[in-house]
Each structure stands twice: as structure tokens, then as C-alpha cells.
Design an enzyme around this catalytic site. Structure first.
Site, PDB file in Angstrom:
ATOM      1  N   HIS A  12      25.073 -41.555  77.996  1.00 24.80           N
ATOM      2  CA  HIS A  12      23.936 -42.232  78.648  1.00 24.80           C
ATOM      3  C   HIS A  12      22.620 -42.109  77.862  1.00 24.80           C
ATOM      4  O   HIS A  12      21.615 -41.619  78.336  1.00 24.80           O
ATOM      5  CB  HIS A  12      23.796 -41.888  80.130  1.00 24.80           C
ATOM      6  CG  HIS A  12      23.646 -40.451  80.524  1.00 24.80           C
ATOM      7  ND1 HIS A  12      22.737 -39.597  79.952  1.00 24.80           N
ATOM      8  CD2 HIS A  12      24.261 -39.742  81.494  1.00 24.80           C
ATOM      9  CE1 HIS A  12      22.812 -38.416  80.545  1.00 24.80           C
ATOM     10  NE2 HIS A  12      23.731 -38.477  81.467  1.00 24.80           N
ATOM     11  N   HIS A  21      29.700 -30.739  90.809  1.00 31.07           N
ATOM     12  CA  HIS A  21      28.714 -31.757  90.429  1.00 31.07           C
ATOM     13  C   HIS A  21      29.443 -33.101  90.407  1.00 31.07           C
ATOM     14  O   HIS A  21      30.547 -33.202  89.888  1.00 31.07           O
ATOM     15  CB  HIS A  21      28.189 -31.387  89.042  1.00 31.07           C
ATOM     16  CG  HIS A  21      27.284 -32.367  88.396  1.00 31.07           C
ATOM     17  ND1 HIS A  21      26.417 -33.170  89.088  1.00 31.07           N
ATOM     18  CD2 HIS A  21      27.079 -32.660  87.084  1.00 31.07           C
ATOM     19  CE1 HIS A  21      25.736 -33.908  88.243  1.00 31.07           C
ATOM     20  NE2 HIS A  21      26.123 -33.629  87.012  1.00 31.07           N
ATOM     21  N   ASP A  52      31.391 -37.784  84.700  1.00 33.77           N
ATOM     22  CA  ASP A  52      32.128 -37.068  83.647  1.00 33.77           C
ATOM     23  C   ASP A  52      32.910 -35.888  84.222  1.00 33.77           C
ATOM     24  O   ASP A  52      33.802 -35.351  83.561  1.00 33.77           O
ATOM     25  CB  ASP A  52      31.214 -36.616  82.502  1.00 33.77           C
ATOM     26  CG  ASP A  52      29.960 -35.913  82.959  1.00 33.77           C
ATOM     27  OD1 ASP A  52      29.501 -36.148  84.085  1.00 33.77           O
ATOM     28  OD2 ASP A  52      29.423 -35.116  82.164  1.00 33.77           O
ATOM     29  N   HIS A  69      21.452 -30.482  87.037  1.00 37.67           N
ATOM     30  CA  HIS A  69      20.411 -31.450  86.807  1.00 37.67           C
ATOM     31  C   HIS A  69      20.512 -32.662  87.742  1.00 37.67           C
ATOM     32  O   HIS A  69      19.799 -33.661  87.530  1.00 37.67           O
ATOM     33  CB  HIS A  69      20.459 -31.905  85.339  1.00 37.67           C
ATOM     34  CG  HIS A  69      21.640 -32.777  85.034  1.00 37.67           C
ATOM     35  ND1 HIS A  69      21.493 -34.071  84.608  1.00 37.67           N
ATOM     36  CD2 HIS A  69      22.957 -32.575  85.143  1.00 37.67           C
ATOM     37  CE1 HIS A  69      22.665 -34.617  84.428  1.00 37.67           C
ATOM     38  NE2 HIS A  69      23.580 -33.739  84.747  1.00 37.67           N
ATOM     39  N   ASP A 103      26.810 -27.989  84.487  1.00 40.86           N
ATOM     40  CA  ASP A 103      26.193 -28.525  83.266  1.00 40.86           C
ATOM     41  C   ASP A 103      25.272 -27.521  82.556  1.00 40.86           C
ATOM     42  O   ASP A 103      25.040 -27.642  81.346  1.00 40.86           O
ATOM     43  CB  ASP A 103      25.391 -29.793  83.588  1.00 40.86           C
ATOM     44  CG  ASP A 103      26.244 -31.055  83.596  1.00 40.86           C
ATOM     45  OD1 ASP A 103      27.296 -31.076  82.940  1.00 40.86           O
ATOM     46  OD2 ASP A 103      25.848 -32.031  84.257  1.00 40.86           O
ATOM     47  N   TYR A 147      21.147 -30.381  73.825  1.00 43.62           N
ATOM     48  CA  TYR A 147      21.583 -30.576  75.215  1.00 43.62           C
ATOM     49  C   TYR A 147      20.453 -30.238  76.184  1.00 43.62           C
ATOM     50  O   TYR A 147      20.154 -30.987  77.121  1.00 43.62           O
ATOM     51  CB  TYR A 147      22.811 -29.695  75.479  1.00 43.62           C
ATOM     52  CG  TYR A 147      23.473 -29.937  76.798  1.00 43.62           C
ATOM     53  CD1 TYR A 147      24.495 -30.865  76.922  1.00 43.62           C
ATOM     54  CD2 TYR A 147      23.079 -29.237  77.924  1.00 43.62           C
ATOM     55  CE1 TYR A 147      25.108 -31.092  78.140  1.00 43.62           C
ATOM     56  CE2 TYR A 147      23.681 -29.462  79.151  1.00 43.62           C
ATOM     57  CZ  TYR A 147      24.696 -30.389  79.247  1.00 43.62           C
ATOM     58  OH  TYR A 147      25.298 -30.612  80.456  1.00 43.62           O
ATOM     59  N   HIS A 185      30.567 -28.416  79.700  1.00 47.25           N
ATOM     60  CA  HIS A 185      30.684 -29.019  78.368  1.00 47.25           C
ATOM     61  C   HIS A 185      30.563 -27.905  77.328  1.00 47.25           C
ATOM     62  O   HIS A 185      29.733 -27.005  77.474  1.00 47.25           O
ATOM     63  CB  HIS A 185      29.557 -30.026  78.094  1.00 47.25           C
ATOM     64  CG  HIS A 185      29.474 -31.153  79.070  1.00 47.25           C
ATOM     65  ND1 HIS A 185      30.331 -32.234  79.032  1.00 47.25           N
ATOM     66  CD2 HIS A 185      28.631 -31.382  80.094  1.00 47.25           C
ATOM     67  CE1 HIS A 185      30.001 -33.077  80.004  1.00 47.25           C
ATOM     68  NE2 HIS A 185      28.974 -32.587  80.661  1.00 47.25           N
TER      69      HIS A 185
END
Ligand code: FEO
Length: 403
Positions: free
Chosen positions: A28, A82, A86, A150, A169, A197, A230
Site C-alpha cells: 500500500h 489484527h 495481510d 496501527h 505489526d 517499517y 512480519h
């Protein structure tokens, strides 16, 4: 079922069962030059539990990794920390396939999952509150809401029996690799990708990062592993990444500058170089970033460690150059803190770009060192000397703030 995918053991009874996306280059709007992973974790407790899922096209990879440990249908609990796609993209299909006894999310997550998947998930999710614990039989998970870190639905989960924090995240990075732990990855890559990130995903919520870092010691959680959604699992460098987050969140300026610009006929480029020379001569570590050579997300990554931002654009049809418009909108949303800065640019007729940039920098709460410099058509030697002076002045002001 694809049988060549294997789980990776994280600690006793806990396995990584995520997916590696070697191809993704745009997350994104964030350039993910090293790809990414979508991490999911399997806890082989009495009540077998899956923490998060993966992006929809990677469902078979996750299911294959789970199957390398246990029959997926034996999973009794799924936790969705979350709801961004993804991590939730294949959740409805996974629920239909596995038919777990319970699916947990945060209170906000229950609503957000329904907003995403509508009747496919409505009524199937049990909301857990901040601080609530759920039993996995011989272990338990304790949840903490991390709203706006986030997304509004975000939460983290702690497994006390293995001192393991599933941080969602937070503390992640976009990095495709077979290596699953921090100490298996080159430090310079950790440095850059963790910073990139943070700058592109977490930076707007710096105040919440500070609150979270203050809250965690009060929980009494003895954290020995941090497993984000991630990138690698932190086992050897937890103090390092926590210190990094604390420093980034503080917004304390460093004696570094970024000069970013685009150019039509090299006039604004020449101004950028003269400003950069002035900054460097003043003792400020300076990077000049032409937009033709850098992605917006790389510029923001450099801003994270900078105390000064100097932006240049020619005037094009009474406005700034489109690449700068893209960057300024993106950067404003990410709310970098504590910057000094200035604007510059060349023009042919009306010369509005510097005024536009000053307005945009002011909206970003950048402390302007002056009204900036605009030059008609091609800069003279005196004009470039003025640019050098602007760089030098910016350096002096920045150094005054970083002492
Ligand atoms: Fe990795 Fe906010 O999803």
C-alpha cells in the site's frame, strides 16, 4: 495439501507457520524491495491455537506448514490480533475449513472483521477485552489492546508459559527470508528494514508507542521472545529493537538533513546540491534525494533519522511538481516530528512552488528557517551562493537544537 512447506520451531510447542512473499514490491504505497513475510504461529497447547492467518493467496502455504506439525482440523482456537487483509485475508476460509471451537479478536476487531467479511464471519468471533486472559488448557494467552498501533482493532497477545509476545505489526519489518530469527539476519538489514517499517507504518502513532513501551514493564510480562506479524522473531536483540522504537518515538532531532527535490531543466537540482554543500560544510550529515531516483517510502525512511528537511520543486503550471505533491501528502500523513526545514525551487513565469511548499511544510509543523529561495529560470553564481548559505543556516539552527 502442499506437503513441501514446513513449520519452523520458535520455542517448545510454538511454531512459525506463516508465508514468505518473495515477490511483493508495493505494500500500500510502501516500496518493499526485499519482499515480506506474513507470520502466523501455531501453539501446540492442549487446545491447539493458531495466532493470525496470512494474506489470502498464501493460505495453502500456511495450511501446508501447519500440516507439517499437526492435522489443521485439530486446531481449537484461532486468534486474530489484527484484521488488515495481510493477516485476515484467508480467515473466513480457514475458519470454514478448520471449524475451530473459538475465534478471538479484540472488541474492535470483531466489528472490523465483519466490516471486511460480512456474513462470512458475522457471529463467529468472540471479542476479548484489554487485559483479558483465555485458557489454552495447559497454557493461557493474555491480551492487550494496542489501538492505533496501527489500526483501531490492533491487539497483542502474551504467552506467559513461553515468555513469548505475539506483537502483531509492532516490531515487524518487510523482509522475505527463510531465516526466522533476528540473529540470523545481517545487522545492516535489520537496521534499515526495521527503520523503514517504523517510518512508513508506525511513525504517526509515536505517542502510542511511548505509552506501550511504558506500559509493558508494568504488566510484569517476562518477555524473552517477540514474534511480530512480519519479518524475523526477536530473540537476541529485543533490547536493541525496544531502544530503537523508544528513540524513534521520542522525535528528538539528530544532526542529519535530507534535501529532496525534483527538477525540470536541472536548475532546482543545482540549487539542491548547493544547499547540500552548505549543510555538509556546517557539519550536518546530509543526503540529497532526487525524486527521480528515490521512492517516497525511502525518503521517509531517511527522514526518520533526520532533524532537517529541505524540499525543492520547480513551478509547473502554477504548482509544485507532481512527484513532490505525492511525497508531501504521504509525508504529512506520517507526521514526522521535530524537523526544521526550508523550501526552494526555480520557476519560469509565476513561481508559486516555494510558497506552496512553505505552506505544506508548515502544515507538517516543520520549523521553517526562513522564507526559502526561488530563482527565475537558471541560478546565477550569487543564487547558488545564497543556496549554500541557506544550507549553512539550516545546519547551524539544527545543531543548536541537537546540542
Ligand atoms: Fe501487517 Fe497492519 O497489517
Amino acid at each position: 495439501m502442499e506437503t513441501h512447506f514446513k513449520a519452523v520451531k520458535i520455542t517448545d510447542e510454538v511454531y512459525w507457520v506463516g508465508a514468505i512473499d518473495w515477490l511483493i514490491r508495493d505494500f500500500h504505497g510502501y516500496a518493499t524491495g526485499r519482499g515480506s513475510t506474513y507470520n502466523a504461529y501455531l501453539i501446540m497447547a492442549e487446545d491447539i491455537t493458531l495466532i493470525d492467518t496470512v494474506k489470502a493467496p498464501f493460505r495453502d502455504e500456511m495450511m501446508g506448514r501447519i500440516a507439517s506439525v499437526v492435522d489443521p482440523k485439530k486446531i481449537k482456537i484461532i486468534v486474530s490480533n489484527h484484521s488488515e487483509m495481510d493477516h485476515s485475508g484467508c480467515l473466513p476460509e480457514v475458519i470454514d475449513d478448520i471449524r475451530p471451537e473459538k475465534v478471538y479478536s479484540s472488541v474492535m476487531g470483531e466489528k472490523t472483521l465483519v466490516d471486511h467479511f460480512h456474513e462470512r464471519i458475522a457471529g463467529k468471533v468472540i471479542p476479548v477485552k484489554d487485559g483479558e486472559a483465555v485458557s489454552l488448557g495447559n497454557m493461557k494467552l493474555v491480551f492487550a489492546e494496542t489501538r492505533m498501533l496501527h489500526w483501531p482493532d490492533s491487539m497483542i497477545a502474551f504467552l506467559p508459559e513461553r515468555s513469548l509476545l505475539f506483537s502483531q505489526d509492532a516490531f515487524g519489518m518487510h523482509l522475505a527470508s527463510f531465516e526466522r530469527f533476528d540473529d540470523q539476519i545481517d545487522q545492516s538489514i535489520l537496521d534499515y528494514e526495521a527503520g523503514k517499517y517504523y517510518a512508513n507504518i508506525i511513525m504517526p502513532y509515536a505517542n502510542l508507542v511511548t505509552k506501550l513501551l511504558e506500559r509493558v514493564p508494568a504488566t510484569g510480562w517476562d518477555i524473552k521472545l517477540v514474534a511480530p506479524d512480519h519479518g524475523p522473531v526477536w530473540r537476541s536483540k529485543i533490547p536493541w529493537i525496544l531502544e530503537r522504537y523508544a528513540r524513534w518515538a521520542s522525535g528528538v532531532p539528530e544532526n542529519r538533513a535530507v534535501v529532496v527535490y525534483d527538477t525540470m531543466w536541472q536548475s532546482t537540482a543545482r540549487m539542491a546540491r548547493a544547499i547540500g554543500e552548505g549543510l555538509s560544510a556546517g557539519g550536518t550529515e546530509t543526503k540529497i534525494m532526487p525524486m527521480a531516483a528515490h521512492h517516497r517510502s525511502d525518503v521517509v525512511t531517511e527522514i526518520l533519522a533526520a532533524g532537517a528537511l529541505v524540499v525543492g520543486s520547480p513551478t509547473l503550471n502554477n504548482n509544485i511538481f507532481p512527484t513532490l505533491a505525492d511525497l508531501m501528502v504521504y509525508m504529512k500523513g506520517l507526521k514526522p516530528k521535530g524537523l526544521v526545514g526550508a523550501a526552494f525551487g526555480s520557476y519560469g513565469w509565476s513561481g508559486e512552488s516555494v510558497a506552496h511548499l512553505n505552506g505544506l511544510l508548515s502544515e507538517m509543523k516543520v520549523d521553517l528557517v526562513g522564507e526559502g529561495i526561488k530563482v527565475k529560470n537558471v541560478p546565477t553564481g550569487d543564487d547558488l551562493a545564497g543556496c549554500f548559505s541557506l544550507g549553512r543556516k539550516t545546519s547551524d539552527i539544527l545543531k543548536g537544537k541537537t546540542k
